[in-house]
Design an enzyme around this catalytic site. Structure first.
Site, PDB file in Angstrom:
ATOM      1  N   GLU A  41       0.836  -1.203   0.000  1.00 59.57           N
ATOM      2  CA  GLU A  41       0.000   0.000   0.000  1.00 59.57           C
ATOM      3  C   GLU A  41       0.872   1.255   0.000  1.00 59.57           C
ATOM      4  O   GLU A  41       1.891   1.320   0.693  1.00 59.57           O
ATOM      5  CB  GLU A  41      -0.890  -0.022   1.248  1.00 59.57           C
ATOM      6  CG  GLU A  41      -1.774   1.202   1.424  1.00 59.57           C
ATOM      7  CD  GLU A  41      -2.594   1.137   2.706  1.00 59.57           C
ATOM      8  OE1 GLU A  41      -3.478   1.989   2.875  1.00 59.57           O
ATOM      9  OE2 GLU A  41      -2.344   0.237   3.534  1.00 59.57           O
ATOM     10  N   LYS A 113      -9.205   2.342  -2.016  1.00 65.79           N
ATOM     11  CA  LYS A 113      -9.420   1.868  -0.660  1.00 65.79           C
ATOM     12  C   LYS A 113     -10.750   2.396  -0.120  1.00 65.79           C
ATOM     13  O   LYS A 113     -11.043   3.585  -0.205  1.00 65.79           O
ATOM     14  CB  LYS A 113      -8.279   2.325   0.257  1.00 65.79           C
ATOM     15  CG  LYS A 113      -8.312   1.678   1.636  1.00 65.79           C
ATOM     16  CD  LYS A 113      -7.045   2.007   2.417  1.00 65.79           C
ATOM     17  CE  LYS A 113      -6.995   1.287   3.743  1.00 65.79           C
ATOM     18  NZ  LYS A 113      -5.747   1.553   4.487  1.00 65.79           N
ATOM     19  N   CYS A 149      -5.305  -3.151   2.104  1.00 67.32           N
ATOM     20  CA  CYS A 149      -5.137  -3.293   3.550  1.00 67.32           C
ATOM     21  C   CYS A 149      -6.442  -3.543   4.297  1.00 67.32           C
ATOM     22  O   CYS A 149      -6.961  -4.644   4.298  1.00 67.32           O
ATOM     23  CB  CYS A 149      -4.396  -2.071   4.117  1.00 67.32           C
ATOM     24  SG  CYS A 149      -3.561  -2.409   5.686  1.00 67.32           S
ATOM     25  N   SER A 187       0.429  -2.850   7.064  1.00 68.57           N
ATOM     26  CA  SER A 187      -0.075  -3.299   8.362  1.00 68.57           C
ATOM     27  C   SER A 187       1.045  -3.207   9.389  1.00 68.57           C
ATOM     28  O   SER A 187       2.004  -3.976   9.333  1.00 68.57           O
ATOM     29  CB  SER A 187      -0.581  -4.742   8.246  1.00 68.57           C
ATOM     30  OG  SER A 187      -1.015  -5.231   9.490  1.00 68.57           O
ATOM     31  N   LEU A 296      25.182   4.958  29.682  1.00 68.90           N
ATOM     32  CA  LEU A 296      25.343   3.610  30.226  1.00 68.90           C
ATOM     33  C   LEU A 296      25.403   3.699  31.750  1.00 68.90           C
ATOM     34  O   LEU A 296      26.326   4.307  32.297  1.00 68.90           O
ATOM     35  CB  LEU A 296      26.624   2.961  29.701  1.00 68.90           C
ATOM     36  CG  LEU A 296      26.574   2.225  28.368  1.00 68.90           C
ATOM     37  CD1 LEU A 296      27.930   1.614  28.051  1.00 68.90           C
ATOM     38  CD2 LEU A 296      25.502   1.149  28.353  1.00 68.90           C
ATOM     39  N   SER A 297      24.427   3.097  32.404  1.00 70.03           N
ATOM     40  CA  SER A 297      24.356   3.158  33.866  1.00 70.03           C
ATOM     41  C   SER A 297      24.811   1.865  34.529  1.00 70.03           C
ATOM     42  O   SER A 297      24.980   1.816  35.739  1.00 70.03           O
ATOM     43  CB  SER A 297      22.917   3.440  34.293  1.00 70.03           C
ATOM     44  OG  SER A 297      22.084   2.328  33.967  1.00 70.03           O
ATOM     45  N   ILE A 300      19.973  -2.825  33.462  1.00 74.34           N
ATOM     46  CA  ILE A 300      19.425  -3.634  32.368  1.00 74.34           C
ATOM     47  C   ILE A 300      18.932  -2.758  31.221  1.00 74.34           C
ATOM     48  O   ILE A 300      19.153  -3.076  30.043  1.00 74.34           O
ATOM     49  CB  ILE A 300      18.293  -4.539  32.893  1.00 74.34           C
ATOM     50  CG1 ILE A 300      18.874  -5.615  33.812  1.00 74.34           C
ATOM     51  CG2 ILE A 300      17.546  -5.193  31.735  1.00 74.34           C
ATOM     52  CD1 ILE A 300      17.817  -6.463  34.487  1.00 74.34           C
ATOM     53  N   ASN A 378      16.438  13.154  41.514  1.00 77.61           N
ATOM     54  CA  ASN A 378      15.921  13.168  40.146  1.00 77.61           C
ATOM     55  C   ASN A 378      16.458  14.320  39.309  1.00 77.61           C
ATOM     56  O   ASN A 378      16.127  14.429  38.117  1.00 77.61           O
ATOM     57  CB  ASN A 378      14.390  13.215  40.169  1.00 77.61           C
ATOM     58  CG  ASN A 378      13.784  11.882  40.543  1.00 77.61           C
ATOM     59  OD1 ASN A 378      14.396  10.844  40.346  1.00 77.61           O
ATOM     60  ND2 ASN A 378      12.587  11.892  41.101  1.00 77.61           N
ATOM     61  N   THR A 402      17.362   5.455  27.147  1.00 75.50           N
ATOM     62  CA  THR A 402      17.476   4.163  27.826  1.00 75.50           C
ATOM     63  C   THR A 402      16.407   3.999  28.895  1.00 75.50           C
ATOM     64  O   THR A 402      16.453   3.052  29.676  1.00 75.50           O
ATOM     65  CB  THR A 402      18.859   4.024  28.482  1.00 75.50           C
ATOM     66  OG1 THR A 402      19.035   5.107  29.418  1.00 75.50           O
ATOM     67  CG2 THR A 402      19.955   4.085  27.442  1.00 75.50           C
ATOM     68  N   GLU A 407       9.740   5.869  33.514  1.00 79.41           N
ATOM     69  CA  GLU A 407      10.651   7.015  33.494  1.00 79.41           C
ATOM     70  C   GLU A 407      10.299   7.993  32.385  1.00 79.41           C
ATOM     71  O   GLU A 407      10.351   9.211  32.562  1.00 79.41           O
ATOM     72  CB  GLU A 407      12.087   6.510  33.339  1.00 79.41           C
ATOM     73  CG  GLU A 407      12.597   5.741  34.549  1.00 79.41           C
ATOM     74  CD  GLU A 407      13.882   4.994  34.272  1.00 79.41           C
ATOM     75  OE1 GLU A 407      14.619   4.752  35.231  1.00 79.41           O
ATOM     76  OE2 GLU A 407      14.138   4.613  33.098  1.00 79.41           O
TER      77      GLU A 407
END
Length: 413
Positions: A41, A113, A149, A187, A296-297, A300, A378, A402, A407
């Site tokens: 589409e 459509k 679609c 889609s 980078l802390s 995870i 914070n 990240t 957050e």
């Protein structure tokens, strides 16, 4: 008749690039012996170019590209692709979302459509008007119905969350003699959507007793990711062909064949990983970034983001930054350094203690009679965000967040 499904990775609004992608796929389809190649589409202009659809100069560019394609497509192969057209009579600024066929030097609209989604990520009612019913067309003795679609999604009971549309274009085309229904699709990906789309196509084939083929867009466009996974099934819902997920692909199927065993789907966590990698890679590529930077802390969230960035952009193009403060544990810094080493990415350390102290000094007169609490802690992520944005701006890098959704919701990343 051999038909090719060409799922290409288009860019919104970049008509010349999209046309080049189409021509390359057409050449490949012709080499495979296909008589007809089907694209997704809005493949010529990309899904969905949004308000530039209101620019007459953009529409003229689409029209010029269609004329150019008509002269460049080799004889012997027909091309069905998604485009736009002005309705007749005109409906103000709004357009028709079309399926257009080029064959033997002729270009014509085959379908418009009709079911325009206006929920979730969709805003099609802003740009398009619902089209008129279409009729099957004949190609080499095969009667083919064309849908776009959402025209095969409504009123079939596959998803209770779907809106109810008036009319069922696929059923109407079968009633008019269609032996095969082709669907040009954009889609978007969501968890479980690949299986849901497969079930839908098989249900519709069983319900109507004809073969179905869906050619789906692939790639990332802004916040939307398309997974591809184009699919063809016979009249009993058995698979004839399935394209790859999350990458460009071209597959063929023969209209006379019967389907075989279904291909096993991708597990959910693998779907998510591949979708995220595709989203990062395409966002960077389509906006001109070649590198990425992230904080980078040692946790995870940042480790996962860094791993995805490396897969999407390559380890040499990713910078990880550790920004310790009074609230940071040494273990966090050590873990961040180890993550960078394991991934092979560049790593920098920018202490934020002095900036944090300066912020507290400025705020202290205004925090009189209020004991320190989470407020002070914070301040950290907001300082880190400023430093990361500066690095991204200076070195023309894409800044990757990240943060998790909690957050993000409160602005801590």
């Amino acid at each position: 008749m051999l038909i090719a499904l060409a799922q290409i990775n288009t860019s919104q609004g970049d008509v010349p690039r999209n046309a080049k992608l189409m021509l390359a796929a057409i050449e490949r389809a012709q080499r495979s012996g296909a008589r007809l190649v089907v694209f997704p589409e809005l493949s010529l202009c990309g899904y969905c170019p949004r308000d530039i659809l209101f620019l007459r100069s953009f529409l003229r560019g689409i029209e010029a590209a269609e004329k150019k394609l008509t002269t460049e497509i080799p004889s012997g192969i027909a091309v069905l692709f998604g485009s736009v057209a002005l309705p007749q009579p005109s409906s103000g600024r709004k357009l028709l979302n079309t399926a257009t066929l080029i064959d033997k030097g002729q270009c014509r609209v085959l379908a418009q459509k009709r079911n325009l989604p206006n929920y979730d990520v969709f805003d099609e009612a802003r740009y398009f008007v619902s089209g008129e019913p279409s009729h099957p067309f004949e190609l080499d003795g095969v009667h083919i119905g064309v849908t776009i679609c959402e025209d095969i999604w409504g009123n079939v009971g596959s998803d209770p969350g779907m809106p109810i549309y008036h009319g069922d274009p696929a059923s109407e085309l079968v009633a008019a003699g269609a032996e095969l229904i082709l669907n040009l699709s954009a889609s978007p990906f969501a968890v479980g959507k690949i299986d849901q789309r497969s079930r839908l196509l098989k249900e519709r084939a069983n319900q109507l007793g004809v073969s179905f083929a869906l050619c789906n867009l692939v790639g990332g466009n802004d916040e939307i990711i398309f997974d591809g996974t184009s699919l063809a099934v016979d009249q009993h819902g058995r698979e004839l062909a399935r394209a790859k997920s999350f990458e460009e692909d071209l597959v063929t199927f023969e209209t006379r064949d019967s389907g075989g065993a279904s291909v096993a789907g991708i597990v959910e966590i693998e779907e998510l990983r591949r979708a995220l990698v595709l989203g990062i890679r395409d966002y960077a590529k389509k906006t001109g970034f070649q590198s990425a930077v992230l904080g980078l802390s040692g946790g995870i969230d940042s480790a996962l983001t860094a791993a995805l960035a490396v897969e999407a952009l390559g380890k040499d193009n990713v910078l990880g930054v550790s920004m310790p403060s009074m609230y940071s544990a040494q273990m966090s810094h050590d873990d961040a350094q180890e993550i960078a080493k394991n991934l092979g990415i560049r790593f920098q350390v920018i202490p934020i203690g002095e900036s944090f102290d300066a912020a507290l000094k400025a705020l202290t007169p205004h925090f009189v009679d209020h004991a320190p609490d989470v407020t002070e802690e914070n301040i950290q992520p907001r300082i880190r965000g400023m430093y990361l944005m500066a690095l991204a701006n200076k070195f023309h890098s894409l800044l990757l967040s990240t943060g998790n959704k909690s957050e993000l919701a409160v602005g801590y990343c």
